[in-house]
Design a protein around this motif. Structure first.
Motif, PDB file in Angstrom:
ATOM      1  N   ARG A  28    -117.668   1.250   7.230  1.00  0.00           N
ATOM      2  CA  ARG A  28    -117.277   1.967   6.458  1.00  0.00           C
ATOM      3  C   ARG A  28    -117.291   1.996   4.457  1.00  0.00           C
ATOM      4  NH1 ARG A  28    -115.752   6.694   8.962  1.00  0.00           N
ATOM      5  NH2 ARG A  28    -114.732   6.335  11.346  1.00  0.00           N
ATOM      6  N   ALA A  29    -117.112   0.712   4.433  1.00  0.00           N
ATOM      7  CA  ALA A  29    -116.781   0.580   3.206  1.00  0.00           C
ATOM      8  C   ALA A  29    -118.012   0.718   2.375  1.00  0.00           C
ATOM      9  CB  ALA A  29    -115.860  -0.627   2.745  1.00  0.00           C
ATOM     10  N   ARG A  67    -115.096  -2.501  11.197  1.00  0.00           N
ATOM     11  CA  ARG A  67    -115.082  -1.151  11.073  1.00  0.00           C
ATOM     12  C   ARG A  67    -114.472  -0.762   9.928  1.00  0.00           C
ATOM     13  NH1 ARG A  67    -112.593   4.130  14.648  1.00  0.00           N
ATOM     14  NH2 ARG A  67    -113.623   3.718  15.993  1.00  0.00           N
ATOM     15  N   LYS A  68    -113.903  -0.699   9.197  1.00  0.00           N
ATOM     16  CA  LYS A  68    -113.290  -0.998   8.342  1.00  0.00           C
ATOM     17  C   LYS A  68    -114.108  -1.311   6.900  1.00  0.00           C
ATOM     18  CE  LYS A  68    -109.388  -2.053   4.922  1.00  0.00           C
ATOM     19  NZ  LYS A  68    -108.573  -2.749   4.946  1.00  0.00           N
ATOM     20  N   GLU A 114    -110.986  -4.078  11.546  1.00  0.00           N
ATOM     21  CA  GLU A 114    -111.599  -5.032  10.524  1.00  0.00           C
ATOM     22  C   GLU A 114    -113.483  -3.963  10.693  1.00  0.00           C
ATOM     23  OE1 GLU A 114    -109.974  -6.243   7.936  1.00  0.00           O
ATOM     24  OE2 GLU A 114    -108.034  -5.590   8.797  1.00  0.00           O
TER      25      GLU A 114
END
Length: 528
Positions: free
Chosen positions: A331-332, A327-328, A325
């Protein structure tokens, strides 16, 4: 409300009468004299109604009790209280007002640190003790008079109160001109605690130490804040590097992780590219924002990037439910910033496979429980050191499976006398003579080995990364000092580093990595 603030006009009343008040708007430069309140939010307290602008307004019980104690029986009183004067449900207003917090508290006539202690006389007994330095400067002041034990207990309660663990009080107290510590109807000046903090500093600086009874509270949060206020009042260093403050006050708490950063902005160095306060942005967005602003303002060199990112990771990103989560979320953000990152040369492995492990190494093994470690990773150095395999696919090692070693400043066999600077652990066999490169302000290091590289015309020596390792801190690690005059965070970070002899020309080329690659690297460093 760009240049305006709200003040709470608290109407006069007696004892347990209902609270009546109204909100008034003022330009911040022309506001009347007011008192700013610094207190601990208690989100689990029951709600009670007060009359605000002739309407019912629900506030936490501890806040209502505070207002009843501060209310004057004969005349109105002007207050600033964040829970009432700022619309907490409006992110835009909240962001705007947070940027003024330092100004609001610095311009207040008085700042009240509200403790709501149990027991009416606790603060008064502590004040009586602090007002009589001849008592607490004794080797064992408790023998000075019969009721001194009660005073000692009272002072402990004051200094260890949970109020002193709140993140926002840092700038509220540091920026204030005058602070009164209050509980119930009794108040004492914070300067009494500052005098005590100064005495502790003098004793420690003279290596005289203090009585064992004081050791538990000598490092209490309120003493740290008082030391910082003394430094600011001496005009030695009114603002500190943000990284410096995040380390100093890392044990303070807040509900919203973003406030770990926002609460320190008004006492940190002003950046050429200021950090934006925006509660609409996620913690991952703030992680990228702070790194980008520090980098663009040249307040973070290549050797400080990983250590700074690790600090921010721990403060901002650990609230996500999993590393996937985190990392996501990073990246977002879609931040295009890139950073030059560089480890520094720590020394050489001198004792591979230690048989009799020192205490520091045994402690490091306990910290390594359940962590992931690469078994090996041979890549070109220095250009390939940032190109690690995915940490999430790395094997899970048990502490007893890790290989221990010692690190010394000079190479094995050197004519210069060697001394051990630290100890380390690796998930693969290491060799005497392997070089160690470490990232500032972390226990994360790289093991680098000289290897032969063959080609058509013969062989050529090349440096290869064998893999990552964990390192204990250098002996005599520098402590944070609020009186440090330098505002160069790079020099402060370097105070944590030993100075190994550069006999082999061990300068390292920096590598450029993106914000996502940096996150992947510190996912291993932080091991959360």
């Amino acid at each position: 409300m760009e240049d305006q603030i709200r003040l709470l006009e608290l109407y006069p009343g007696r004892e347990e009468a209902n609270i009546h008040a109204r909100l008034r708007h003022y330009a911040i430069d022309s506001a009347p004299a007011y008192t700013a309140i610094s207190y601990r939010w208690r989100s689990k307290n029951p709600l009670r109604a007060i009359h605000l602008d002739e309407m019912r307004f629900f506030a936490r019980e501890n806040l209502v009790n505070l207002l009843q104690c501060l209310r004057d029986p004969h005349q109105s009183r002007m207050l600033w209280i964040d829970a009432i004067c700022v619309n907490q449900s409006d992110n835009e207003e909240r962001s705007s007002q947070v940027q003024k917090m330092g100004l609001i508290y610095s311009r207040a006539e008085t700042v009240i640190s509200w403790l709501d202690l149990q027991g009416e006389g606790t603060l008064r007994r502590a004040s009586d003790l602090l007002s009589a330095p001849s008592l607490w400067r004794y080797i064992d002041f408790r023998k000075g008079r019969e009721n001194s034990h009660e005073s000692w207990e009272a002072l402990q309660q004051v200094m260890t109160h949970e109020y002193w663990t709140r993140t926002w009080i840092i700038q509220e107290i540091i920026t204030a001109e005058r602070v009164m510590v209050q509980s119930g109807l009794f108040a004492m000046p914070l300067s009494l605690l500052e005098d005590f903090a100064y005495w502790i500093m003098v004793r420690n600086n003279q290596s005289k130490g203090i009585h064992a009874d004081w050791e538990g509270i000598a490092t209490a949060n309120c003493i740290q804040l008082c030391e910082h206020r003394i430094a600011v009042s001496c005009r030695l260093n009114p603002r500190q590097p943000l990284q410096h403050l995040l380390m100093r006050y890392g044990n303070f708490n807040c509900t919203d992780p973003r406030d770990k950063v926002y609460s320190l902005l008004d006492i940190s160095i002003q950046l050429d590219h200021p950090i934006t306060v925006d509660y609409a942005g996620t913690s991952a967005w703030l992680f990228a924002e702070v790194l980008s602003c520090l980098h663009a303002s040249e307040e973070m060199g290549p050797k400080e990037v990983v250590g700074t990112a690790a600090l921010l990771y721990k403060h901002l990103l650990c609230g996500y439910p999993s590393d996937a989560e985190r990392r996501k979320a990073v990246r977002a953000v879609q931040r295009t910033s890139s950073f030059q990152v560089e480890p520094y040369h720590r020394g050489f492995i001198a004792s591979a496979g230690l048989l009799d492990e020192p205490l520091q190494l045994r402690r490091l093994r306990k910290q390594a429980a359940g962590m992931r470690m690469f078994s090996s990773h041979m890549s070109e150095f220095p250009h390939g050191w940032a190109d690690f395999p995915d940490v999430h696919n790395a094997p899970l090692f048990q502490p007893e499976e890790l290989h221990g070693f010692a690190v010394q400043a000079s190479p094995v066999g050197s004519i210069i006398q060697a001394h051990t600077t630290s100890f380390g652990l690796a998930g693969f066999p290491v060799r005497d003579g392997d070089r160690i490169y470490q990232f500032s302000n972390t226990d994360f290091a790289l093991v680098v080995r000289s290897a032969e590289r063959y080609h058509g015309l013969g062989s050529k020596a090349a440096n290869k990364i064998v893999g990552p390792a964990l390192l204990t801190g250098p002996v005599g690690t520098a402590q944070w000092n609020p009186f440090i005059k330098s505002t160069d965070v790079a020099s402060w970070f370097r105070s944590f580093e030993p100075q190994p002899l550069n006999l082999l020309g061990d300068s390292v080329s920096s590598s450029s990595i993106t914000i996502v690659e940096l996150f992947d690297l510190i996912s291993w460093v932080c091991r959360s």
